[in-house]
Structure formats: structure tokens, C-alpha cells
Design a protein around this motif. Structure first.
Motif, PDB file in Angstrom:
ATOM      1  N   GLY A  99       0.813  -1.209   0.000  1.00 15.26           N
ATOM      2  CA  GLY A  99       0.000   0.000   0.000  1.00 15.26           C
ATOM      3  C   GLY A  99       0.841   1.251   0.000  1.00 15.26           C
ATOM      4  N   GLY A 100       0.179   2.383   0.033  1.00 12.90           N
ATOM      5  CA  GLY A 100       0.843   3.665  -0.117  1.00 12.90           C
ATOM      6  C   GLY A 100       1.197   4.365   1.179  1.00 12.90           C
ATOM      7  N   THR A 101       1.200   3.658   2.313  1.00 11.75           N
ATOM      8  CA  THR A 101       1.497   4.292   3.598  1.00 11.75           C
ATOM      9  C   THR A 101       2.774   3.730   4.192  1.00 11.75           C
ATOM     10  N   GLU A 102       3.633   4.635   4.671  1.00 15.35           N
ATOM     11  CA  GLU A 102       4.918   4.250   5.276  1.00 15.35           C
ATOM     12  C   GLU A 102       5.089   4.999   6.583  1.00 15.35           C
ATOM     13  N   TYR A 103       5.561   4.300   7.619  1.00 14.52           N
ATOM     14  CA  TYR A 103       5.913   4.921   8.889  1.00 14.52           C
ATOM     15  C   TYR A 103       7.432   4.989   8.969  1.00 14.52           C
ATOM     16  N   LYS A 104       7.951   6.124   9.384  1.00 16.15           N
ATOM     17  CA  LYS A 104       9.382   6.289   9.637  1.00 16.15           C
ATOM     18  C   LYS A 104       9.522   6.980  10.979  1.00 16.15           C
ATOM     19  N   LEU A 105      10.306   6.409  11.865  1.00 19.35           N
ATOM     20  CA  LEU A 105      10.536   7.066  13.135  1.00 19.35           C
ATOM     21  C   LEU A 105      11.279   8.371  12.885  1.00 19.35           C
ATOM     22  N   LYS A 106      12.386   8.307  12.135  1.00 17.10           N
ATOM     23  CA  LYS A 106      13.126   9.507  11.755  1.00 17.10           C
ATOM     24  C   LYS A 106      14.066   9.171  10.617  1.00 17.10           C
ATOM     25  N   ILE A 107      14.431  10.188   9.865  1.00 23.05           N
ATOM     26  CA  ILE A 107      15.377  10.037   8.750  1.00 23.05           C
ATOM     27  C   ILE A 107      16.450  11.096   8.973  1.00 23.05           C
ATOM     28  N   LEU A 108      17.556  10.693   9.590  1.00 23.88           N
ATOM     29  CA  LEU A 108      18.614  11.637   9.943  1.00 23.88           C
ATOM     30  C   LEU A 108      19.910  11.273   9.240  1.00 23.88           C
ATOM     31  N   ARG A 135       6.125   2.899  -2.558  1.00 27.39           N
ATOM     32  CA  ARG A 135       4.911   3.375  -1.876  1.00 27.39           C
ATOM     33  C   ARG A 135       4.077   4.282  -2.784  1.00 27.39           C
ATOM     34  N   VAL A 136       4.733   5.140  -3.561  1.00 26.84           N
ATOM     35  CA  VAL A 136       4.004   6.015  -4.490  1.00 26.84           C
ATOM     36  C   VAL A 136       3.292   5.161  -5.538  1.00 26.84           C
ATOM     37  N   GLY A 137       3.972   4.139  -6.034  1.00 24.72           N
ATOM     38  CA  GLY A 137       3.346   3.231  -6.999  1.00 24.72           C
ATOM     39  C   GLY A 137       2.169   2.487  -6.400  1.00 24.72           C
ATOM     40  N   GLU A 138       2.334   1.978  -5.183  1.00 24.06           N
ATOM     41  CA  GLU A 138       1.253   1.262  -4.492  1.00 24.06           C
ATOM     42  C   GLU A 138       0.057   2.165  -4.229  1.00 24.06           C
ATOM     43  N   GLY A 139       0.331   3.455  -4.028  1.00 27.54           N
ATOM     44  CA  GLY A 139      -0.739   4.412  -3.743  1.00 27.54           C
ATOM     45  C   GLY A 139      -1.285   5.093  -4.987  1.00 27.54           C
ATOM     46  N   GLN A 140      -1.028   4.513  -6.176  1.00 26.43           N
ATOM     47  CA  GLN A 140      -1.533   5.062  -7.437  1.00 26.43           C
ATOM     48  C   GLN A 140      -1.092   6.514  -7.630  1.00 26.43           C
ATOM     49  N   GLY A 141       0.187   6.786  -7.330  1.00 24.07           N
ATOM     50  CA  GLY A 141       0.723   8.125  -7.552  1.00 24.07           C
ATOM     51  C   GLY A 141       0.814   8.985  -6.321  1.00 24.07           C
ATOM     52  N   GLU A 142       0.398   8.459  -5.159  1.00 20.59           N
ATOM     53  CA  GLU A 142       0.475   9.229  -3.916  1.00 20.59           C
ATOM     54  C   GLU A 142       0.830   8.300  -2.762  1.00 20.59           C
ATOM     55  N   ALA A 143       1.764   8.742  -1.944  1.00 19.66           N
ATOM     56  CA  ALA A 143       2.130   7.999  -0.740  1.00 19.66           C
ATOM     57  C   ALA A 143       1.904   8.889   0.469  1.00 19.66           C
ATOM     58  N   GLU A 144       1.562   8.261   1.571  1.00 15.16           N
ATOM     59  CA  GLU A 144       1.409   8.978   2.829  1.00 15.16           C
ATOM     60  C   GLU A 144       2.537   8.502   3.744  1.00 15.16           C
ATOM     61  N   TYR A 145       3.372   9.434   4.183  1.00 11.90           N
ATOM     62  CA  TYR A 145       4.479   9.119   5.082  1.00 11.90           C
ATOM     63  C   TYR A 145       4.184   9.734   6.446  1.00 11.90           C
ATOM     64  N   TYR A 146       4.331   8.917   7.478  1.00  7.19           N
ATOM     65  CA  TYR A 146       4.179   9.370   8.854  1.00  7.19           C
ATOM     66  C   TYR A 146       5.582   9.418   9.453  1.00  7.19           C
ATOM     67  N   LEU A 147       6.072  10.600   9.769  1.00  2.00           N
ATOM     68  CA  LEU A 147       7.392  10.761  10.375  1.00  2.00           C
ATOM     69  C   LEU A 147       7.221  10.918  11.876  1.00  2.00           C
ATOM     70  N   GLN A 153       6.108  15.798  18.357  1.00  2.00           N
ATOM     71  CA  GLN A 153       5.067  15.708  17.339  1.00  2.00           C
ATOM     72  C   GLN A 153       5.446  14.705  16.266  1.00  2.00           C
ATOM     73  N   TYR A 154       4.429  14.218  15.565  1.00  2.00           N
ATOM     74  CA  TYR A 154       4.688  13.441  14.359  1.00  2.00           C
ATOM     75  C   TYR A 154       3.973  14.110  13.205  1.00  2.00           C
ATOM     76  N   ALA A 155       4.518  13.898  12.010  1.00  2.00           N
ATOM     77  CA  ALA A 155       3.992  14.556  10.813  1.00  2.00           C
ATOM     78  C   ALA A 155       3.291  13.555   9.928  1.00  2.00           C
ATOM     79  N   VAL A 156       2.181  13.976   9.372  1.00  2.00           N
ATOM     80  CA  VAL A 156       1.501  13.221   8.325  1.00  2.00           C
ATOM     81  C   VAL A 156       1.811  13.978   7.040  1.00  2.00           C
ATOM     82  N   THR A 157       2.509  13.313   6.123  1.00  3.99           N
ATOM     83  CA  THR A 157       2.910  13.972   4.881  1.00  3.99           C
ATOM     84  C   THR A 157       2.338  13.235   3.688  1.00  3.99           C
ATOM     85  N   ARG A 158       2.243  13.943   2.579  1.00  3.35           N
ATOM     86  CA  ARG A 158       1.792  13.334   1.328  1.00  3.35           C
ATOM     87  C   ARG A 158       2.841  13.592   0.261  1.00  3.35           C
ATOM     88  N   VAL A 159       3.205  12.540  -0.433  1.00  2.00           N
ATOM     89  CA  VAL A 159       4.162  12.631  -1.532  1.00  2.00           C
ATOM     90  C   VAL A 159       3.398  12.248  -2.790  1.00  2.00           C
TER      91      VAL A 159
END
Length: 167
Positions: A36-45, A62-74, A120-126
Motif C-alpha cells: 500500500g501507499g502508507t509508510e511509517y518512519k521514526l526519523k530520517i537523519l 509506496r508512491v506506486g502502491e498508492g496510485q501516484g500518492e504515498a502517505e508518510y508518517y514521520l 510531534q509526528y507529521a503526516v505527509t503526502r508525496v
């Protein structure tokens, strides 16, 4: 059932290794799905070049699985635990995700910031965008790209010489 999440009371009863009450307003997420198009990342440092390339490949999946959009939770662990990040780690992780998105010619936007246990955590869209992908060896976000030198200016045409008048 043992290990079940009791989201209505905010209690983690095991299974994920996080025991205890979550404060009010901190909501637990379901575990990450490997598809699917959702990924969790604790942090990318400060990813190495090899790690950066791996993260870009994962984002592409993830972008491919989400049909052109991925949701990343940092700031979220793979089991859905909303750990959260301190501001400096969040800023660095967002810069890294932005660089990953640019490497694929995608656009990244922060949809919302939510309360986690330790920050805080971020909900992002790619999303696939109109911008062309960055070059394959794109620098990581901690290695700023040097500006290319300016092309030399073309030589000025010679000015027409005017006949000198006797004085």
C-alpha cells in the motif's frame, strides 16, 4: 484478547513492547502494512548515500502502491506507536523526505502535525509531480549541492570606431 489495543482507553497492553497509558490526545495508529501507499518512519537523519538510495526506492514503491500518492508518517514506529520527534529531528526528517521526493520528481507536503508521546509526528503526502526527477546521484539533504558555475559571458562586440576629427 491479550495484546489487543484498547484505543478507547488509550492503554497499550503489550504485543508491541510499549506498555502504559498514552496521554489524552495521543492516538495510536494501526501497524504499518508492508503493502500500500502508507509508510511509517521514526526519523530520517543524515542518511548515507546508500541508505538515501534505498529510501528513495522504498518511496518509489509506496508512491506506486498508492496510485501516484504515498502517505508518510514521520515520528511513528512501524507498529503504529506515535513516538513523536523533537523539533530538530522533525526538521531534518522533513528535509530528507523532501530530498527523496525530489529525487523521484515528486512533490511533498505536510498534511498535518499531531501530538506524539515525545514530541510531534507529521503526516505527509508525496505525490507524483510535474518536476523532472533529480539526477541519480543527488546529494543527501545534509550535503548541500554546490551551485553550478555561471556560464561565461559572450565577448562584447567591438564598438565601431569613429573617425577622429582633427582638433
Amino acid at each position: 484478547r491479550r495484546g489487543a489495543r484498547q484505543a478507547d482507553r488509550g492503554v497499550r497492553t503489550g504485543g508491541s513492547g510499549h506498555l502504559g497509558e498514552l496521554p489524552p490526545g495521543v492516538l495510536e495508529l494501526p501497524p504499518e502494512d508492508p503493502e500500500g501507499g502508507t509508510e511509517y518512519k521514526l526519523k530520517i537523519l543524515r542518511p548515507t548515500a546508500q541508505r538515501f538510495q534505498h529510501l528513495v526506492t522504498q518511496l518509489q514503491y509506496r508512491v506506486g502502491e498508492g496510485q501516484g500518492e504515498a502517505e508518510y508518517y514521520l515520528g511513528v514506529e512501524d507498529d503504529g506507536f506515535p513516538r513523536g520527534l523533537v523539533p530538530e529531528e522533525m526538521a531534518a526528517s522533513l528535509r530528507a523526505l523532501e530530498a527523496m521526493a525530489q529525487a523521484l520528481g515528486c512533490e511533498m507536503a505536510v498534511a498535518e502535525m499531531r501530538a506524539g508521546l515525545e514530541g510531534q509526528y507529521a503526516v505527509t503526502r508525496v505525490r507524483r509531480g510535474a518536476s523532472p526527477p533529480a539526477e541519480a546521484g543527488a546529494p543527501s539533504p545534509e550535503e548541500p549541492e554546490a551551485s553550478p558555475p555561471s556560464p561565461p559571458s559572450p565577448p562584447s562586440p567591438p564598438s565601431p570606431s569613429s573617425p577622429s576629427s582633427p582638433s
